[in-house]
Design a protein around this motif. Structure first.
Motif, PDB file in Angstrom:
ATOM      1  N   GLY A 291       0.828  -1.195   0.000  1.00 44.28           N
ATOM      2  CA  GLY A 291       0.000   0.000   0.000  1.00 44.28           C
ATOM      3  C   GLY A 291       0.865   1.248   0.000  1.00 44.28           C
ATOM      4  N   PRO A 292       0.278   2.427   0.248  1.00 40.87           N
ATOM      5  CA  PRO A 292       1.074   3.660   0.333  1.00 40.87           C
ATOM      6  C   PRO A 292       2.261   3.454   1.263  1.00 40.87           C
ATOM      7  CG  PRO A 292      -1.256   4.173   0.410  1.00 40.87           C
ATOM      8  CD  PRO A 292      -1.155   2.676   0.450  1.00 40.87           C
ATOM      9  N   PHE A 293       3.396   3.992   0.881  1.00 41.75           N
ATOM     10  CA  PHE A 293       4.661   3.610   1.515  1.00 41.75           C
ATOM     11  C   PHE A 293       4.659   3.779   3.028  1.00 41.75           C
ATOM     12  CE2 PHE A 293       8.993   3.867   2.899  1.00 41.75           C
ATOM     13  CZ  PHE A 293       9.626   2.889   2.148  1.00 41.75           C
ATOM     14  N   GLN A 294       4.315   4.920   3.508  1.00 42.51           N
ATOM     15  CA  GLN A 294       4.451   5.202   4.942  1.00 42.51           C
ATOM     16  C   GLN A 294       3.554   4.321   5.791  1.00 42.51           C
ATOM     17  OE1 GLN A 294       6.845   6.639   6.133  1.00 42.51           O
ATOM     18  NE2 GLN A 294       7.268   8.686   5.393  1.00 42.51           N
ATOM     19  N   SER A 295       2.306   4.154   5.393  1.00 41.43           N
ATOM     20  CA  SER A 295       1.400   3.334   6.202  1.00 41.43           C
ATOM     21  C   SER A 295       1.805   1.867   6.173  1.00 41.43           C
ATOM     22  CB  SER A 295      -0.036   3.488   5.692  1.00 41.43           C
ATOM     23  OG  SER A 295      -0.148   3.069   4.341  1.00 41.43           O
ATOM     24  N   ALA A 296       2.241   1.373   5.006  1.00 36.36           N
ATOM     25  CA  ALA A 296       2.693  -0.016   4.919  1.00 36.36           C
ATOM     26  C   ALA A 296       3.981  -0.222   5.706  1.00 36.36           C
ATOM     27  CB  ALA A 296       2.887  -0.411   3.455  1.00 36.36           C
ATOM     28  N   LEU A 297       4.838   0.791   5.709  1.00 36.15           N
ATOM     29  CA  LEU A 297       6.097   0.687   6.467  1.00 36.15           C
ATOM     30  C   LEU A 297       5.817   0.571   7.961  1.00 36.15           C
ATOM     31  CD1 LEU A 297       9.242   0.841   6.317  1.00 36.15           C
ATOM     32  CD2 LEU A 297       8.995   3.301   6.724  1.00 36.15           C
ATOM     33  N   GLU A 298       4.871   1.328   8.455  1.00 34.07           N
ATOM     34  CA  GLU A 298       4.535   1.258   9.882  1.00 34.07           C
ATOM     35  C   GLU A 298       4.042  -0.140  10.260  1.00 34.07           C
ATOM     36  OE1 GLU A 298       1.755   4.340  10.697  1.00 34.07           O
ATOM     37  OE2 GLU A 298       3.128   5.974  10.136  1.00 34.07           O
ATOM     38  N   ARG A 299       3.226  -0.736   9.412  1.00 32.73           N
ATOM     39  CA  ARG A 299       2.745  -2.094   9.682  1.00 32.73           C
ATOM     40  C   ARG A 299       3.885  -3.097   9.624  1.00 32.73           C
ATOM     41  NH1 ARG A 299      -1.011  -0.662   5.773  1.00 32.73           N
ATOM     42  NH2 ARG A 299      -0.424  -2.431   4.455  1.00 32.73           N
ATOM     43  N   ALA A 300       4.816  -2.890   8.703  1.00 29.60           N
ATOM     44  CA  ALA A 300       5.937  -3.807   8.559  1.00 29.60           C
ATOM     45  C   ALA A 300       6.849  -3.761   9.787  1.00 29.60           C
ATOM     46  CB  ALA A 300       6.728  -3.469   7.296  1.00 29.60           C
ATOM     47  N   ARG A 301       7.036  -2.583  10.354  1.00 32.56           N
ATOM     48  CA  ARG A 301       7.913  -2.472  11.525  1.00 32.56           C
ATOM     49  C   ARG A 301       7.342  -3.252  12.714  1.00 32.56           C
ATOM     50  NH1 ARG A 301      12.255   0.347  10.621  1.00 32.56           N
ATOM     51  NH2 ARG A 301      12.295   2.136   9.217  1.00 32.56           N
ATOM     52  N   GLN A 302       6.042  -3.359  12.781  1.00 29.89           N
ATOM     53  CA  GLN A 302       5.425  -4.112  13.873  1.00 29.89           C
ATOM     54  C   GLN A 302       5.671  -5.613  13.729  1.00 29.89           C
ATOM     55  OE1 GLN A 302       1.293  -2.996  13.903  1.00 29.89           O
ATOM     56  NE2 GLN A 302       1.735  -0.811  14.108  1.00 29.89           N
ATOM     57  N   LEU A 303       6.057  -6.038  12.527  1.00 24.76           N
ATOM     58  CA  LEU A 303       6.284  -7.461  12.276  1.00 24.76           C
ATOM     59  C   LEU A 303       7.750  -7.859  12.451  1.00 24.76           C
ATOM     60  CD1 LEU A 303       4.515  -9.900  11.316  1.00 24.76           C
ATOM     61  CD2 LEU A 303       5.330  -9.419   9.004  1.00 24.76           C
ATOM     62  N   CYS A 304       8.622  -6.878  12.660  1.00 23.23           N
ATOM     63  CA  CYS A 304      10.063  -7.155  12.733  1.00 23.23           C
ATOM     64  C   CYS A 304      10.388  -8.124  13.871  1.00 23.23           C
ATOM     65  CB  CYS A 304      10.851  -5.856  12.930  1.00 23.23           C
ATOM     66  SG  CYS A 304      11.053  -4.909  11.423  1.00 23.23           S
ATOM     67  N   ARG A 305      11.221  -9.110  13.546  1.00 20.87           N
ATOM     68  CA  ARG A 305      11.669 -10.083  14.541  1.00 20.87           C
ATOM     69  C   ARG A 305      13.179 -10.124  14.674  1.00 20.87           C
ATOM     70  NH1 ARG A 305       8.157 -15.505  14.866  1.00 20.87           N
ATOM     71  NH2 ARG A 305       6.061 -14.584  14.967  1.00 20.87           N
ATOM     72  N   SER A 306      13.871  -9.351  13.869  1.00 17.17           N
ATOM     73  CA  SER A 306      15.335  -9.383  13.912  1.00 17.17           C
ATOM     74  C   SER A 306      15.887  -8.048  13.441  1.00 17.17           C
ATOM     75  CB  SER A 306      15.887 -10.503  13.019  1.00 17.17           C
ATOM     76  OG  SER A 306      15.642 -10.213  11.653  1.00 17.17           O
ATOM     77  N   GLN A 307      17.157  -7.850  13.726  1.00 19.97           N
ATOM     78  CA  GLN A 307      17.832  -6.641  13.276  1.00 19.97           C
ATOM     79  C   GLN A 307      17.913  -6.592  11.759  1.00 19.97           C
ATOM     80  OE1 GLN A 307      18.648  -4.093  15.109  1.00 19.97           O
ATOM     81  NE2 GLN A 307      19.500  -2.938  13.397  1.00 19.97           N
ATOM     82  N   ALA A 308      18.049  -7.761  11.123  1.00 20.60           N
ATOM     83  CA  ALA A 308      18.130  -7.806   9.661  1.00 20.60           C
ATOM     84  C   ALA A 308      16.841  -7.293   9.022  1.00 20.60           C
ATOM     85  CB  ALA A 308      18.416  -9.230   9.196  1.00 20.60           C
ATOM     86  N   MET A 309      15.689  -7.626   9.597  1.00 21.30           N
ATOM     87  CA  MET A 309      14.423  -7.136   9.075  1.00 21.30           C
ATOM     88  C   MET A 309      14.326  -5.621   9.235  1.00 21.30           C
ATOM     89  SD  MET A 309      11.820 -10.144  10.417  1.00 21.30           S
ATOM     90  CE  MET A 309      10.383  -9.562   9.491  1.00 21.30           C
ATOM     91  N   ALA A 310      14.739  -5.126  10.383  1.00 22.20           N
ATOM     92  CA  ALA A 310      14.710  -3.682  10.627  1.00 22.20           C
ATOM     93  C   ALA A 310      15.650  -2.950   9.684  1.00 22.20           C
ATOM     94  CB  ALA A 310      15.082  -3.386  12.078  1.00 22.20           C
ATOM     95  N   GLN A 311      16.818  -3.524   9.415  1.00 19.31           N
ATOM     96  CA  GLN A 311      17.768  -2.886   8.503  1.00 19.31           C
ATOM     97  C   GLN A 311      17.215  -2.809   7.087  1.00 19.31           C
ATOM     98  OE1 GLN A 311      21.367  -5.182   9.016  1.00 19.31           O
ATOM     99  NE2 GLN A 311      22.026  -3.997  10.797  1.00 19.31           N
ATOM    100  N   ALA A 312      16.505  -3.857   6.667  1.00 18.28           N
ATOM    101  CA  ALA A 312      15.904  -3.843   5.330  1.00 18.28           C
ATOM    102  C   ALA A 312      14.888  -2.713   5.216  1.00 18.28           C
ATOM    103  CB  ALA A 312      15.245  -5.186   5.034  1.00 18.28           C
ATOM    104  N   LEU A 313      14.097  -2.520   6.257  1.00 13.86           N
ATOM    105  CA  LEU A 313      13.108  -1.445   6.232  1.00 13.86           C
ATOM    106  C   LEU A 313      13.778  -0.074   6.280  1.00 13.86           C
ATOM    107  CD1 LEU A 313      10.325  -2.862   8.585  1.00 13.86           C
ATOM    108  CD2 LEU A 313      10.442  -2.935   6.087  1.00 13.86           C
ATOM    109  N   ASP A 314      14.867   0.051   7.044  1.00 13.43           N
ATOM    110  CA  ASP A 314      15.615   1.309   7.082  1.00 13.43           C
ATOM    111  C   ASP A 314      16.150   1.659   5.699  1.00 13.43           C
ATOM    112  OD1 ASP A 314      15.146   1.537   9.787  1.00 13.43           O
ATOM    113  OD2 ASP A 314      17.122   0.781  10.381  1.00 13.43           O
TER     114      ASP A 314
END
Length: 373
Positions: A204-227
């Motif tokens: 979806g729109p970048f910012q709203s989808a990014l916020e949902r994705a951050r809630q799913l993070c389980r590792s530093q690697a996932m967070a780095q990909a989103l960063d």
């Protein structure tokens, strides 16, 4: 009417993109029509189709009409470039048609950034992907994803090779039932199954989808990909493409080749994506090259399918004239119409115009005056 308006969409866009890429320091890459078949045989999983047109050359080598440009560019790139290679191309590839059981020639234009790649390089390529779409049509959308996010989630869930491969396929298809089946087979907990299913809705729109994705993070690697994705988005936003960026983390590629950001671009009025690309360090490693690679290709052939712009006719004006007219009068009339930016053709009265599609037809009389037909 400007001169660019009389060109076919793919011709107009290719001229605009060549100027754009040159301005960003990319050099035109020229390659042969054929490549050794072994290159594609060894890397079939990177190709969109395993069907390849092959033939035996006069020297006995098995050759192929190229189904892909990136593999050929990487193969001929420097093993250890002193500086990144910035290349663009306009080439034809040969792939099975989506409409019929035949091969078709597809005209592509794209670019490749090969060598040491940092955040600035990724942002530049992403911005150029968005700008390429804007040059092709005013209403466009660029979907972005990151292989690192999905792969890191599968790592966190501990999925083995078989279930892992099926999970990647199901994610790309947004197939919730298939994901549930893989989760059950792998003995995942309800929380883990929910995490997999949630991946299918991370778009979806970048910012709203990014916020949902951050809630799913389980590792530093996932967070780095989103960063990394957010950094690219900020660059696109800074030059006016932010509203056209959409996040879709279910967009994934072959893990043997792709390792970072992925692109998929759309134009309004066309059902299929016209731009595809991403980060492909794995290709370079497989071909023994240092550094990384990122790029994209825009399918120019698809632009002919864009609706509108008078595509139901080949001329704006058809000029008929009698056989005894002074040639100078016809030339003058044609020149005047062309000076107005019109696509014009002169045709004698005795010639059949039945196959010529024109927006308007007039007749030039013996005095050089245009009359309605």
């Amino acid at each position: 009417m400007e001169q660019a308006d009389i060109l076919a969409p793919e011709e107009r866009v290719s001229l605009a993109l060549r100027k754009l890429y040159e301005q960003y320091g990319y050099q035109k890459y020229r390659m042969g029509q054929f490549e050794e078949y072994s290159l594609y045989l060894e890397h079939k999983s990177f190709l969109s189709s395993e069907n390849i047109i092959a033939f035996t050359d006069l020297d006995g080598r098995l050759m192929a009409l190229k189904p892909d440009v990136t593999l050929s560019i990487v193969r001929h790139a420097a093993r250890e470039p002193a500086a990144p290679e910035k290349l663009y191309y306009m080439e034809s590839v040969y792939r099975p048609s989506a409409e019929s059981h035949t091969f078709r020639e597809i005209s592509q234009m794209g670019l490749e950034y090969i060598g040491a790649i940092d955040g600035c390089a990724e942002a530049e390529v992403a911005v150029l992907a968005a700008e390429s779409l804007r040059q092709a049509g005013p209403s466009y959308l660029l979907e972005v994803s990151h292989m690192g996010f999905g792969v890191a989630l599968l790592d966190a869930l501990g999925l083995a090779d078989g279930p892992r491969s099926r999970t990647l396929t199901a994610l790309c298809q947004k197939n919730v039932s298939a994901l549930a089946a893989v989760a059950a087979e792998a003995g995942l907990s309800e929380a883990d199954r929910s995490a997999l299913v949630a991946m299918t809705s991370l778009y979806g729109p970048f910012q709203s989808a990014l916020e949902r994705a951050r809630q799913l993070c389980r590792s530093q690697a996932m967070a780095q990909a989103l960063d990394e994705l957010e950094q690219v988005y900020r660059a696109a936003e800074a030059v006016g493409h932010g509203e056209r960026f959409q996040l879709d983390l279910s967009l994934l590629g072959d893990t043997d080749y792709y390792n970072g950001i992925l692109f998929r671009g759309y134009l309004e009025g066309l059902p299929r994506p016209v731009l595809l690309g991403g980060r492909y360090d794995g290709i370079l490693r497989k071909l023994g090259k240092a550094g990384g690679g990122i790029g994209f290709a825009l399918h120019l052939s698809e632009l002919a399918r864009l609706p509108g712009r008078g595509q139901d006719r080949e001329l704006d004006l058809l000029l008929r004239y009698p056989p005894d007219i002074e040639p100078a009068l016809v030339v003058k009339a044609v020149s005047a119409a062309a000076a107005q930016g019109l696509r014009v053709r002169a045709l004698p009265d005795r010639e059949d115009a039945g196959q010529i599609r024109a927006g308007k037809t007039v007749r030039v009389n013996g005095k050089g005056v245009m009359e309605p037909c």
